[in-house]
Motif scaffolding. Structure first.
Motif, PDB file in Angstrom:
ATOM      1  N   LEU A   1       0.824  -1.211   0.000  1.00 31.82           N
ATOM      2  CA  LEU A   1       0.000   0.000   0.000  1.00 31.82           C
ATOM      3  C   LEU A   1       0.857   1.259   0.000  1.00 31.82           C
ATOM      4  N   ARG A   2       2.119   1.147   0.408  1.00 33.64           N
ATOM      5  CA  ARG A   2       3.025   2.293   0.339  1.00 33.64           C
ATOM      6  C   ARG A   2       3.267   2.737  -1.095  1.00 33.64           C
ATOM      7  N   SER A   3       3.068   1.809  -2.042  1.00 30.27           N
ATOM      8  CA  SER A   3       3.281   2.141  -3.450  1.00 30.27           C
ATOM      9  C   SER A   3       2.060   2.813  -4.070  1.00 30.27           C
ATOM     10  N   TYR A   4       0.967   2.842  -3.334  1.00 28.96           N
ATOM     11  CA  TYR A   4      -0.265   3.437  -3.845  1.00 28.96           C
ATOM     12  C   TYR A   4      -0.428   4.853  -3.310  1.00 28.96           C
ATOM     13  N   LYS A   5      -1.332   5.590  -3.920  1.00 31.03           N
ATOM     14  CA  LYS A   5      -1.535   6.991  -3.541  1.00 31.03           C
ATOM     15  C   LYS A   5      -2.660   7.095  -2.525  1.00 31.03           C
ATOM     16  N   GLN A   6      -2.345   7.618  -1.353  1.00 31.32           N
ATOM     17  CA  GLN A   6      -3.380   7.818  -0.342  1.00 31.32           C
ATOM     18  C   GLN A   6      -4.250   8.996  -0.767  1.00 31.32           C
ATOM     19  N   ILE A   7      -5.552   8.767  -0.862  1.00 30.60           N
ATOM     20  CA  ILE A   7      -6.450   9.819  -1.344  1.00 30.60           C
ATOM     21  C   ILE A   7      -7.444  10.281  -0.286  1.00 30.60           C
ATOM     22  N   GLY A   8      -7.420   9.672   0.885  1.00 31.69           N
ATOM     23  CA  GLY A   8      -8.336  10.117   1.923  1.00 31.69           C
ATOM     24  C   GLY A   8      -8.232   9.267   3.157  1.00 31.69           C
ATOM     25  N   GLU A   9      -8.921   9.719   4.211  1.00 30.41           N
ATOM     26  CA  GLU A   9      -8.891   8.978   5.457  1.00 30.41           C
ATOM     27  C   GLU A   9     -10.102   9.335   6.303  1.00 30.41           C
ATOM     28  N   THR A  10     -10.464   8.419   7.175  1.00 29.44           N
ATOM     29  CA  THR A  10     -11.460   8.675   8.209  1.00 29.44           C
ATOM     30  C   THR A  10     -10.798   8.373   9.545  1.00 29.44           C
ATOM     31  N   ASP A  11     -11.582   8.271  10.600  1.00 32.52           N
ATOM     32  CA  ASP A  11     -11.005   8.025  11.922  1.00 32.52           C
ATOM     33  C   ASP A  11     -10.233   6.715  11.973  1.00 32.52           C
ATOM     34  N   ARG A  12     -10.703   5.710  11.219  1.00 37.66           N
ATOM     35  CA  ARG A  12     -10.094   4.383  11.294  1.00 37.66           C
ATOM     36  C   ARG A  12      -9.426   3.922  10.008  1.00 37.66           C
ATOM     37  N   ILE A  13      -9.718   4.567   8.889  1.00 41.52           N
ATOM     38  CA  ILE A  13      -9.381   3.967   7.593  1.00 41.52           C
ATOM     39  C   ILE A  13      -8.621   4.941   6.693  1.00 41.52           C
ATOM     40  N   PHE A  14      -7.586   4.420   6.021  1.00 40.10           N
ATOM     41  CA  PHE A  14      -6.949   5.085   4.894  1.00 40.10           C
ATOM     42  C   PHE A  14      -7.554   4.533   3.607  1.00 40.10           C
ATOM     43  N   ILE A  15      -7.712   5.382   2.613  1.00 36.12           N
ATOM     44  CA  ILE A  15      -8.140   4.928   1.282  1.00 36.12           C
ATOM     45  C   ILE A  15      -7.032   5.253   0.289  1.00 36.12           C
ATOM     46  N   TYR A  16      -6.682   4.244  -0.515  1.00 34.31           N
ATOM     47  CA  TYR A  16      -5.592   4.367  -1.467  1.00 34.31           C
ATOM     48  C   TYR A  16      -6.102   4.151  -2.886  1.00 34.31           C
ATOM     49  N   GLU A  17      -5.415   4.761  -3.824  1.00 40.16           N
ATOM     50  CA  GLU A  17      -5.711   4.552  -5.237  1.00 40.16           C
ATOM     51  C   GLU A  17      -4.539   3.838  -5.901  1.00 40.16           C
ATOM     52  N   ASN A  18      -4.862   2.797  -6.656  1.00 34.28           N
ATOM     53  CA  ASN A  18      -3.864   2.037  -7.398  1.00 34.28           C
ATOM     54  C   ASN A  18      -3.863   2.540  -8.834  1.00 34.28           C
ATOM     55  N   GLN A  19      -2.883   3.334  -9.180  1.00 29.49           N
ATOM     56  CA  GLN A  19      -2.850   3.953 -10.511  1.00 29.49           C
ATOM     57  C   GLN A  19      -2.393   2.977 -11.589  1.00 29.49           C
ATOM     58  N   ASN A  20      -1.996   1.772 -11.190  1.00 30.45           N
ATOM     59  CA  ASN A  20      -1.615   0.752 -12.165  1.00 30.45           C
ATOM     60  C   ASN A  20      -2.763  -0.194 -12.509  1.00 30.45           C
TER      61      ASN A  20
END
Length: 924
Positions: free
Chosen positions: A630-649
């Protein structure tokens, strides 16, 4: 109106008791046990919480949001036919109740539906007793309550779709009684068709029972003494003919569902069937007696145990008396004895048990057909009671001695689900029933009332004891997870309206995608097509006969299967430690994500269960995997408990590929090699250097361990058994590439504990194929330590190999595939339309849609023949250049099934109007 109601109650009060007593009994138990809304427990335990509840959420979505998902859904793994799933889980007519409840109150709907179905089973059984066997008064109500609250019902109420069988079985038998008695089979065919439509699995068991019951009733038919044998023979042939004919018509009425379901089964559940029979006994026959006692159940009886046969003392004693009741012919009683012997053998002999379960041994919930055995005992117990003159001294003595002997046997047996108090209660109720049967000839007016009260108390006690031995899911935890997941999914879908898949590092169930309505890969159902678990098992994922957990993805599989968004818990150590560098790396790139964490509407606030701030704060996500990628993906948002990532590949759903992919076969326990081959074949670059490069650990540290090497295998053994023992593997990446480790399936959770850089390494526990573990990504210069702590004295590591994914070569390959990617312009669950620009060297349109005969593809308006890649995925030949692509799904055999249903309905009507009139007129 009031007068009409009074008249109705006066005439139908026994049936009202048959309905309301089970309803009130279970409601009272739920209240005292704190089942939601009366407390913070829900019925969502075992499969009801792990499968069914998510399918019920999908049921509502189909009606209110997208009816096309009735036929096909991408919430089912990477996509799948849904008619088979509907037929197994969702086609009960009573499921319409879910439409009356909001999405956030689905657990309350489950509780109400459970109460309704169990109560209706009592009502339908009472209706059978009244119409077929002249049942009346409190005795009708007593036997109906015994049926509604029998051990099978209480234990299996969590399998809520099976309860339809309890409701419709009495109505089907009522129709069969009319067919035999009056040669009128309309009612029989209609209710048989409804049952087959509602749940074909339980209906299959009912069909086997109906054959036995029909033969039993045919043998017991009595004729006047002067009736010629030719007339008897003729009547018997007519009954047999009508039974076969109306059974076929009943099945035909459900053809609209059964034919497509049959096709789906051949791709899923039925594909695992082996026509091999084990002629061993599962246990000594005498141990079956333990299940006749009050509360004869605990949780260990669910995965494997004895058949659930508890029906209450009144019903059991009456049934045993049936065999000595001379009101019935010897021929009939011998036939009933033969049927019971068959049932008892079936409840023990493995081969017969397999036949009753549609040629597959059940996984959990053993002897699922035992409800028909209980039904047979209850019906004949009632018939015996109504024609029983009362117990005589010898019968009384034998009954009491038999009760004492059985109780003594159970008391001395090793039955961990029966305590002394249960034995005493069973003896007490049995002796009271025997005493009341002794005075039955006196015809006291209060006697039926006492039988009714005793039965109600006994069945209620049994239900309370059984249900108290189950653990229930916390309602607040379910609510917090449901609302949090819905909010994050809604946020992503509001931001991006294209087609993509979403995956997570956490889960509540493997069907979260149905609960929150999004395309995913993780899935669990009994109707899962076997080709998809086979594919993902070969790729290094945990799979089984019916489930797939997307917990071991690589950058390649994430890209290949269009996983564009990933959700992860915020406190994951492998993310937290690099959070600052990630923020710097992604600065200026982060999209604005409109989270659904906005204040809820007034309606949402009213219908959503209230959860305290303390409970919300204490809630923790259930982690499924450790994923440094997930470090290779782009973090696009977060809430209290969750990160959301985008996989550009992430690749699109369909893209241009080399035809070399058609020659790739799945490999057993070689997931890295298979992924390597797939990427080479997709790009047509089979002579290129490896994408996955074998690497070595820099050092290995042993603690209290000795080792010995063999070919591709190393054995580690504890030196001092009672001391801690571990092996730590270390390496320092010289690049930011991703690193993966293969782990053989013989290493299980009970054998070892895994750690990554001192923190627990989370891995989905159930797997049968070689796994790929993600150890590092974006970790250049960091020391990575992977530690295996031994729980057992010895472990064997086979094919334990570290690999580095060459990010430069990988990115180049993915970008070349993206150039031939499909731009989707219109899409739904059953159709896609878009354009592609196929590049030189690409002669196949590769999709990540499961191959099925139901998919039809047009290229530039011309139909093309579909093919299969990787033994599972849909592909079509295509030429270089720009093209318009159309994909449409039609359920196989749905049209033929519709025709069969209409034809069967017409024939049934014609039979009712013509053939039965001919029989009644005496012209046949």
């Amino acid at each position: 109106m009031q007068k009409i109601m009074q008249t109705f109650i006066q005439k139908q009060w026994p049936l009202l008791l048959a309905f309301f007593v089970p309803f009130l009994t279970l409601s009272t138990i739920y209240i005292f046990q704190g089942v939601y809304p009366f407390g913070n427990d829900s019925l969502l335990t075992v499969d009801l919480g792990q499968q069914y509840i998510d399918f019920f959420a999908y049921y509502r979505q189909t009606f209110f949001e997208d009816p096309s998902t009735f036929f096909y859904s991408f919430s089912k793994a990477i996509g799948g036919d849904m008619l088979g799933l509907w037929a197994y889980y969702l086609t009960s007519p009573f499921n319409l109740l879910f439409l009356l409840f909001p999405h956030t109150q689905i657990t309350l709907a489950v509780t109400c539906l459970t109460l309704l179905k169990i109560s209706l089973s009592g009502l339908s059984f009472g209706y059978l007793l009244k119409k077929a066997f002249n049942g009346t008064g409190f005795i009708l109500a007593a036997f109906s309550i015994s049926y509604a609250l029998m051990g099978y019902t209480i234990v299996n109420q969590l399998n809520i779709m099976w309860l339809d069988g309890l409701i419709f079985l009495p109505l089907i038998v009522l129709g069969l009684e009319r067919l035999i008695d009056k040669k009128a089979g309309l009612l029989y065919s209609i209710f048989l068709g409804i049952m087959l439509f509602a749940n074909y699995y339980i209906a299959y068991m009912i069909c086997l029972f109906l054959i036995c019951y029909f033969i039993f009733r045919l043998v017991s038919v009595s004729y006047p003494k002067e009736t010629p044998w030719k007339m008897k023979f003729k009547e018997t042939l007519v009954s047999i003919g009508l039974f076969i004919w109306h059974s076929v018509l009943g099945a035909g009425l459900a053809g609209i569902l059964l034919l497509p379901t049959f096709h789906a089964l051949m791709e899923s559940k039925a594909s695992y069937t082996k026509f091999e029979f084990d002629w061993e006994l599962a246990y000594p026959f005498s141990e079956m007696l333990s299940k006749l006692f009050i509360g004869a159940f605990n949780f260990e009886q669910m995965p494997s145990g004895y058949p659930n046969l508890f029906i209450g003392s009144l019903a059991l004693v009456s049934f045993l008396c049936y065999f000595f009741n001379q009101s019935f012919s010897k021929r009939e009683r011998l036939a009933a004895l033969a049927v019971m012997i068959l049932f008892v053998v079936s409840l023990n002999l493995e081969a017969f048990n397999k036949i009753w379960h549609a040629m597959q041994y059940p996984i959990w919930y053993p002897y699922r057909f035992s409800f028909v055995v209980c039904f047979f005992m209850l019906v004949n117990g009632f018939r015996s009671f109504m024609h029983y003159e009362g117990m005589r001294p010898i019968s009384t003595f034998v009954s009491m001695v038999l009760t004492a002997l059985v109780s003594f046997y159970v008391y001395n047996g090793e039955f961990d689900f029966i305590y002394t108090e249960q034995i005493i209660l069973t003896i007490l109720f049995t002796f009271m029933v025997i005493f009341l049967l002794i005075i039955k000839p006196q015809k006291y007016t209060w006697l039926p009332v006492v039988f009714f009260i005793l039965t109600t108390i006994e069945m209620g006690l049994n239900a309370q004891i059984d249900l108290s031995r189950l653990s229930y899911v916390d309602q607040d935890n379910f609510t917090v997870y449901q609302t949090e997941l819905d909010a994050n999914i809604d946020a992503v879908q509001d931001m991006d309206g294209t087609f993509y898949r979403i995956e997570k590092t956490f889960l509540r169930t493997k069907n979260d995608s149905f609960q929150a309505n999004y395309p995913s890969i993780t899935h669990f159902s009994s109707t899962f097509e076997r080709t998809i678990p086979a594919l993902f098992g070969s790729l290094g994922f945990p799979v089984g006969d019916g489930f797939l957990a997307y917990s071991n993805g690589t950058l390649l599989t994430d890209a290949l299967f269009n996983i564009q968004y990933y959700m992860s818990e915020k406190d994951a150590p492998y993310l937290v430690e690099n959070n600052n560098s990630l923020e710097t790396k992604n600065a200026g790139l982060k999209k604005t994500l409109a989270y659904a964490a906005k204040p809820p509407s007034l309606i949402d606030a009213l219908v959503t269960p209230t959860v305290s701030d303390e409970k919300k704060a204490a809630f923790e996500l259930s982690i499924m995997q450790t994923k440094p990628d997930l470090r290779s993906y782009k973090q696009i948002g977060e809430t209290d408990r969750i990160f959301i990532y985008e996989n550009q590949n992430a690749l699109p759903l369909a893209f241009g590929s080399s035809s070399a992919i058609l020659d790739v076969s799945l490999l057993e326990d070689q997931p890295i090699q298979l992924q390597e081959t797939i990427l080479h074949s997709l790009t047509g670059n089979q002579l290129a250097a490896d994408y996955f490069v074998p690497s070595e650990f820099d050092s290995t540290v042993y603690q209290n361990v000795t080792l010995s090497d063999a070919l591709n295998e190393t054995t580690y053994q504890k030196q001092v058994l009672n001391n801690d023992a571990s092996v730590s593997f270390q390496f320092t990446p010289e690049t930011d590439d991703s690193f993966y480790l293969t782990l053989s399936p013989n290493i299980k959770d009970e054998d070892v504990e895994l750690f990554l850089n001192g923190e627990p390494f989370t891995q989905y526990k159930t797997y049968r194929d070689q796994l790929i573990l993600n150890l590092a990504s974006q970790n250049k210069g960091d020391t990575i330590t992977f530690k295996i702590s031994l729980k057992e004295s010895t472990i064997r590591l086979k094919d334990f190999q570290l690999y580095r994914l060459d990010s430069i070569a990988f990115d180049k390959a993915i970008q070349s595939l993206k150039t031939g990617g499909m731009t989707i312009e219109e899409y739904g669950n059953t159709s896609f339309k878009g354009t592609v620009n196929i590049q030189k060297g690409q002669d196949i349109l590769m999709t990540t849609i499961p191959y099925s005969e139901g998919w039809a593809v047009k290229i530039d308006g011309v139909p093309v023949q579909t093919k299969q890649a990787l033994e599972s995925l849909l592909v079509v030949p295509i030429d270089e250049g720009k093209h318009v692509i159309e994909l449409d799904y039609t359920v196989p055999l749905f049209f033929e099934g519709t025709i069969l249903t209409l034809l069967s309905a017409a024939l049934l009507l014609l039979t009712a109007l013509l053939f039965e009139k001919t029989i009644k007129g005496g012209h046949l």
